[in-house]
Enzyme design. Sequence first.
Site, mmCIF file in Angstrom:
data_model
loop_
_atom_site.group_PDB
_atom_site.id
_atom_site.type_symbol
_atom_site.label_atom_id
_atom_site.label_comp_id
_atom_site.label_asym_id
_atom_site.label_seq_id
_atom_site.Cartn_x
_atom_site.Cartn_y
_atom_site.Cartn_z
ATOM 1 N N TYR A 96 38.027 33.351 42.378
ATOM 2 C CA TYR A 96 37.086 32.605 41.532
ATOM 3 C C TYR A 96 37.723 32.304 40.170
ATOM 4 O O TYR A 96 38.334 33.180 39.544
ATOM 5 C CB TYR A 96 35.781 33.390 41.342
ATOM 6 C CG TYR A 96 34.962 32.806 40.208
ATOM 7 C CD1 TYR A 96 34.212 31.640 40.396
ATOM 8 C CD2 TYR A 96 35.001 33.355 38.928
ATOM 9 C CE1 TYR A 96 33.526 31.067 39.346
ATOM 10 C CE2 TYR A 96 34.314 32.792 37.873
ATOM 11 C CZ TYR A 96 33.580 31.643 38.087
ATOM 12 O OH TYR A 96 32.915 31.066 37.035
ATOM 13 N N GLY A 97 37.481 31.104 39.674
ATOM 14 C CA GLY A 97 38.077 30.577 38.438
ATOM 15 C C GLY A 97 38.310 31.565 37.302
ATOM 16 O O GLY A 97 39.449 31.854 36.950
ATOM 17 N N LYS A 100 40.238 32.935 30.245
ATOM 18 C CA LYS A 100 39.629 34.089 29.577
ATOM 19 C C LYS A 100 40.640 35.225 29.380
ATOM 20 O O LYS A 100 40.645 35.888 28.343
ATOM 21 C CB LYS A 100 38.447 34.607 30.391
ATOM 22 C CG LYS A 100 37.361 33.563 30.644
ATOM 23 C CD LYS A 100 36.732 33.097 29.372
ATOM 24 C CE LYS A 100 35.491 32.250 29.665
ATOM 25 N NZ LYS A 100 34.887 31.768 28.412
ATOM 26 N N HIS A 120 35.921 32.579 21.183
ATOM 27 C CA HIS A 120 35.147 31.957 22.273
ATOM 28 C C HIS A 120 34.301 30.840 21.659
ATOM 29 O O HIS A 120 33.079 30.963 21.547
ATOM 30 C CB HIS A 120 34.279 33.043 22.912
ATOM 31 C CG HIS A 120 33.636 32.650 24.202
ATOM 32 N ND1 HIS A 120 32.571 33.333 24.724
ATOM 33 C CD2 HIS A 120 33.905 31.670 25.087
ATOM 34 C CE1 HIS A 120 32.213 32.778 25.880
ATOM 35 N NE2 HIS A 120 33.000 31.766 26.117
ATOM 36 N N ASP A 159 35.244 25.592 24.907
ATOM 37 C CA ASP A 159 35.143 27.022 25.252
ATOM 38 C C ASP A 159 35.980 27.943 24.368
ATOM 39 O O ASP A 159 35.534 29.039 24.065
ATOM 40 C CB ASP A 159 35.549 27.209 26.720
ATOM 41 C CG ASP A 159 35.106 28.549 27.299
ATOM 42 O OD1 ASP A 159 33.996 29.006 26.950
ATOM 43 O OD2 ASP A 159 35.856 29.139 28.088
ATOM 44 N N ARG A 190 30.968 25.152 39.640
ATOM 45 C CA ARG A 190 31.747 24.627 38.523
ATOM 46 C C ARG A 190 32.423 23.311 38.829
ATOM 47 O O ARG A 190 32.665 22.966 39.982
ATOM 48 C CB ARG A 190 32.858 25.649 38.186
ATOM 49 C CG ARG A 190 32.349 27.023 37.748
ATOM 50 C CD ARG A 190 31.959 27.016 36.311
ATOM 51 N NE ARG A 190 31.369 28.285 35.890
ATOM 52 C CZ ARG A 190 31.515 28.766 34.639
ATOM 53 N NH1 ARG A 190 32.222 28.121 33.744
ATOM 54 N NH2 ARG A 190 30.926 29.887 34.299
HETATM 55 C C1 OXD Z 1 32.155 31.830 30.429
HETATM 56 C C2 OXD Z 1 32.846 30.619 30.870
HETATM 57 O O1 OXD Z 1 31.661 32.587 31.263
HETATM 58 O O2 OXD Z 1 33.251 29.837 30.004
HETATM 59 O O3 OXD Z 1 32.069 32.037 29.215
HETATM 60 O O4 OXD Z 1 33.048 30.442 32.078
HETATM 61 MN MN MN Z 2 33.100 30.647 28.012
#
Ligand code: OXD
Ligand code: MN
Length: 596
Positions: free
Chosen positions: A200-201, A209, A229, A280, A379
């Site tokens: 998963y991404g 992240k 973030h 993000d 997504r």
């Molecule tokens: C999060 C995302 O969960 O950007 O913050 O996917």
């Molecule tokens: Mn995020």
Amino acid sequence: MAALTTNKSILDWIDEKAALVKPDQIVWIDGSQEQLEALRAEAVATGEMIKLNQEKLPGCYLHRTNPNDVARVEDRTFICSKTKENAGPTNNWCDPEEMYAKLYDIARDSYKGRTMYVIPFSMGPIGSPLAKVGVEITDSIYVVLNMDIMTRVGKEVMDVLGDSNDWVRCFHAKCDIDPEKRYICQFPEDNAIISVNSGYGGNVLLGKKCFALRIASYQGWKEGWMAEHMLILGLENPQGEVKYIAAAFPSACGKTNLAMLIPPAYLKEKGYKVWTIGDDIAWMRIGKDGRLYAINPENGFFGVAPGTNAKSNFNALESTKKNTIFTNVLHNLEDNTVWWEGLNKDLPTNANDWIGRPWDPSKFDKADKSTYGANPNSRFTAPAVNCPCISPEFDKGEGVPISAIVFGGRRAKCAPLVYQSKSWENGVFIGSAMASETTAAAAGAVGVVRRDPMAMLPFCGYHMADYFQHWLDMGEKLGDKAPKIFNVNWFRTDDEGNFIWPGFGDNMRVLNWIIDRCEGKADATETAIGYVPKPEDIDLTDLDMDIETLKDILTVDKETWEKEAAEIEEHYKKFGDKLPEELRTQLANLKANLAK
Ligand code: OXD
Ligand code: MN
């Protein structure tokens, strides 16, 4: 295939990992369209991806993850710093040697019969002084193709890095997608990330992240910059001047929507525009002129599909019309396109749901997620260049000067629509006490209020109290050039639980007040928590809202805030002696102000 570098630290690392996982072959990703096209064809042939209607959605594909693997897994995410103290009270920790041994055991021989793809990538425009390099190895074509959208990939990255050892080691192995053996581990002191048993991404696109927040926040602490973030947007006024705002909200609070906002018609007509830099993540450094400059280290959007539509986020939807990978959305078999809850009212009648099962629209029940066609955390991975409002500054390496930092969360009753902190230190206090209701972006309970300092709770790669101190130190360095800090809350509700503020494009009205405050053009009322707008300074033109309602969502209720202060005190206990004294002082000031 020849390696794309002679950098010994990289070649040794690849040799070592190849000896462990034993791939059939090693393929370097050079970033060429021919190579990527061949990988797409291979993924289609094996069923890993579905090629969508190329007339309606050119270059677009659909991928389904294992149903046990649809979100980030915070309980299986570890910061493996040398000491537990360095990871702090908000992270899972494991001794690095122990974790390496465990992960190597899990990954051993797992690439047998598979290809090892080596992806050289840059977070940030290649060669930018604010950018950083990573190399990800993976046994997933899906990861390769997503990384190609989300980062800058290819040989040029290796050329810029040269022989330097300053790159992040990103090691991904799908293994058996076994949730019991799933680990997402960061080793900040080693510049290393290991992710096993996920596809998963957020768990496997390791530039995002894992690197751009968890590892980079640690690097920023050590090197004197910030990885946050945050979305970044530019607000252009009718005179053509653009001011930049960076904003932190917890996952799924509408960061992508705010980043791509379309101003209300009357402001558009006057010549106001919003430009997107990022939705993000922001990396920020102090520039030569002493101001804070930000880049978006990413090159695409990994956005939540459900709820995205032409009204809620036209620009995001446009971004997904070509060269996009959809994950876990509904497959509309009628015309081989995609759909998700909230896209429009035309529920497809001939479709497969996100797991690939025939979907019955007549059974759809909003209250029952098991009837949904798309997974709530499905997504799109869309190239930033597709975005109609992508900023002309997006690809430039110098970054943009930030005028305002905005915090916010999904808290129905407490915070007013907007307020300004009394100082940088007070702003850090506000950020440290941020809270929101949890959503579907992470696995676990939905709808629970949790404290999420600076929206970094799942992403800070070191002790959160050190992180607060780093914020305070940055403020000291920035001095009077520091951005002004604000807090917004789009989510106040009435007694029936309905949102009072319309949100979306109308948030521009609040952004305008924020910029006016930065320029000393708007007045404000000092309250116990900070500076709140004079109601007449929030423009309500063309809005179906009276000034009394606006006044209502600008109020600071003493009792609510006394309770809030007590909760912040509780939240601070986690950090013990390490909590910066300044934040204790700020909390004491808040209490004293409320008592006045
Ligand atoms: C999060 C995302 O969960 O950007 O913050 O996917
Ligand atoms: Mn995020």
